[in-house]
Scaffold this active site. Structure first.
Site, PDB file in Angstrom:
ATOM      1  N   LYS A  71      12.968   0.099 -23.151  1.00 20.51           N
ATOM      2  CA  LYS A  71      13.303   1.310 -23.970  1.00 20.51           C
ATOM      3  C   LYS A  71      12.052   1.099 -25.177  1.00 20.51           C
ATOM      4  CE  LYS A  71      18.216   0.936 -23.312  1.00 20.51           C
ATOM      5  NZ  LYS A  71      18.174   1.933 -22.701  1.00 20.51           N
TER       6      LYS A  71
ATOM      7  N   ASN B 169       8.901   2.790 -23.791  1.00 16.43           N
ATOM      8  CA  ASN B 169       9.239   4.383 -23.418  1.00 16.43           C
ATOM      9  C   ASN B 169       9.231   5.015 -24.700  1.00 16.43           C
ATOM     10  OD1 ASN B 169       9.625   3.714 -20.562  1.00 16.43           O
ATOM     11  ND2 ASN B 169      11.936   3.646 -20.797  1.00 16.43           N
TER      12      ASN B 169
ATOM     13  N   ASP C  21      16.433  13.337 -13.625  1.00 17.05           N
ATOM     14  CA  ASP C  21      16.583  11.962 -13.761  1.00 17.05           C
ATOM     15  C   ASP C  21      16.655  12.002 -15.438  1.00 17.05           C
ATOM     16  OD1 ASP C  21      16.311   9.303 -14.133  1.00 17.05           O
ATOM     17  OD2 ASP C  21      14.767   9.100 -12.801  1.00 17.05           O
TER      18      ASP C  21
ATOM     19  N   GLY D  34      17.053   9.235 -23.697  1.00 14.28           N
ATOM     20  CA  GLY D  34      17.511   8.860 -24.909  1.00 14.28           C
ATOM     21  C   GLY D  34      16.156   8.212 -25.559  1.00 14.28           C
ATOM     22  N   ASP D  35      15.488   7.479 -24.844  1.00 20.78           N
ATOM     23  CA  ASP D  35      14.093   6.984 -25.635  1.00 20.78           C
ATOM     24  C   ASP D  35      13.463   8.062 -26.054  1.00 20.78           C
ATOM     25  OD1 ASP D  35      15.084   4.494 -24.670  1.00 20.78           O
ATOM     26  OD2 ASP D  35      14.059   4.440 -22.759  1.00 20.78           O
TER      27      ASP D  35
ATOM     28  N   GLY E 254      11.789   9.067 -13.023  1.00 23.18           N
ATOM     29  CA  GLY E 254      11.260   8.094 -14.094  1.00 23.18           C
ATOM     30  C   GLY E 254      11.240   8.274 -15.545  1.00 23.18           C
TER      31      GLY E 254
HETATM   32  O1  RIB Z   1      16.134   3.689 -21.705  1.00 20.98           O
HETATM   33  C1  RIB Z   1      15.571   3.465 -20.225  1.00 20.98           C
HETATM   34  C2  RIB Z   1      15.198   2.239 -20.089  1.00 20.98           C
HETATM   35  O2  RIB Z   1      16.118   1.056 -20.044  1.00 20.98           O
HETATM   36  C3  RIB Z   1      14.485   1.905 -18.920  1.00 20.98           C
HETATM   37  O3  RIB Z   1      13.179   2.264 -18.724  1.00 20.98           O
HETATM   38  C4  RIB Z   1      14.635   0.240 -18.646  1.00 20.98           C
HETATM   39  O4  RIB Z   1      13.665  -0.455 -18.702  1.00 20.98           O
HETATM   40  C5  RIB Z   1      15.669  -0.088 -19.771  1.00 20.98           C
HETATM   41  O5  RIB Z   1      15.405  -0.819 -20.633  1.00 20.98           O
END
Ligand code: RIB
Length: 284
Positions: free
Chosen positions: A45, A48, A224, A229-230, A265
């Protein structure tokens, strides 16, 4: 907060290798399903969010930890190529964090995380006070999140994955961001600013439990949703750091999160600022 011309963002959080398998439908408890080929993708998270913020054009530094292993080197390299300052990413004895991810035909997912090195994230030697905004999540130890809340000039806290956070820590946050599951563990009425993401239904901004703004998601067909959310959190934090008004920041972040679902991804479809603005212009 005085608005900086060129804001500097720090992301304190997790860095994971995502082991992803696609299936027609997610298995139930005790069930085995056969999926497609295994993919190893950059995730976590924190990482990302850092990559998404850099892609949106904001100076971003990552504060995190990886193992002293090949996976750690690969992930740090990926972050650096994404334009993130990785000079505050530590190498430690535990293995690099790993997430086991299953994604179904509708783009829904389930995730199990083995935190490994993320449990050793330690910002005590990092000058967090130098950053305009710090963005953090809960894939790192709670004591670290608490320390960050005490030291950051402004903390945007994404309470993911779902966990109880000390109300005193929450009270120090400039903005708390939760999804529909995570919000269940929060007392909305006690939070000055809480943003709740609603997936395909967009997002809502609450001020002490009262709705003050709502933004719809963009009409995209999700491939996907991992990492959407990130991207939302990164986009919201960048707008906050640039002094953008709350309603506009919500609209921008919701659009960015929608666009992030268009490819497989967690980082397969990170939008640029120009892309988000173009979609918003078309939608209005
Ligand atoms: O929010 C998605 C992330 O949650 C993924 O990339 C995974 O690594 C988890 O941390």
């Amino acid at each position: 907060m005085a608005v900086p011309l060129d804001p500097h963002l720090a992301v304190v959080g997790s860095i994971n290798a995502d082991l992803v398998v696609r299936v027609a439908r997610l298995p139930g408890p005790g069930e085995t399903v056969v999926g497609g080929d295994l993919a190893r993708l950059a995730g976590g998270k924190g990482a990302n969010q850092a990559a998404a913020a850099a892609r949106l054009g904001v100076r971003t530094a990552m504060v995190g930890a990886v193992g002293d292993d090949e996976t750690g080197s690969w992930l740090v390299g990926e972050l650096s190529s994404a334009g993130v300052d990785v000079s505050r990413v530590a190498r430690c004895a535990r293995p690099t964090g790993t997430a086991l991810i299953t994604v179904d035909d509708r783009g829904e997912n389930v995730i199990v995380v083995a935190p490994g090195a993320n449990g050793d994230v330690n910002p005590s030697n990092v000058a967090l006070e130098d950053f305009d905004v710090v963005l953090a999540q809960l894939e790192i130890p709670p004591a670290v999140v608490d320390e960050v809340s005490r030291r950051a000039r402004a903390l945007v806290l994404n309470v993911a994955p779902s966990a109880r956070v000390d109300p005193i820590t929450l009270g120090r946050c400039a903005v708390v961001i939760a999804n529909e599951i995570e919000v269940a563990s929060l007392d909305l009425a006690s939070l000055a600013h809480c943003v709740v993401t609603l997936g395909a239904r967009g997002a809502v901004h609450y001020r002490y439990g009262r709705e003050v703004a709502r933004a719809p998601a963009l009409p995209v067909e999700p491939v996907d949703t991992v990492g959407a959310g990130d991207v939302f959190c990164a986009a919201y934090a960048t707008q906050y750091a640039c002094g953008v008004e709350a309603r506009e920041a919500l609209r921008f972040a919701t659009a960015a999160g929608s666009l992030a679902t268009r490819a497989p991804g967690a980082r397969g479809a990170l939008p640029t600022r120009t892309e988000v603005e173009a979609w918003l212009a078309r939608a209005s």
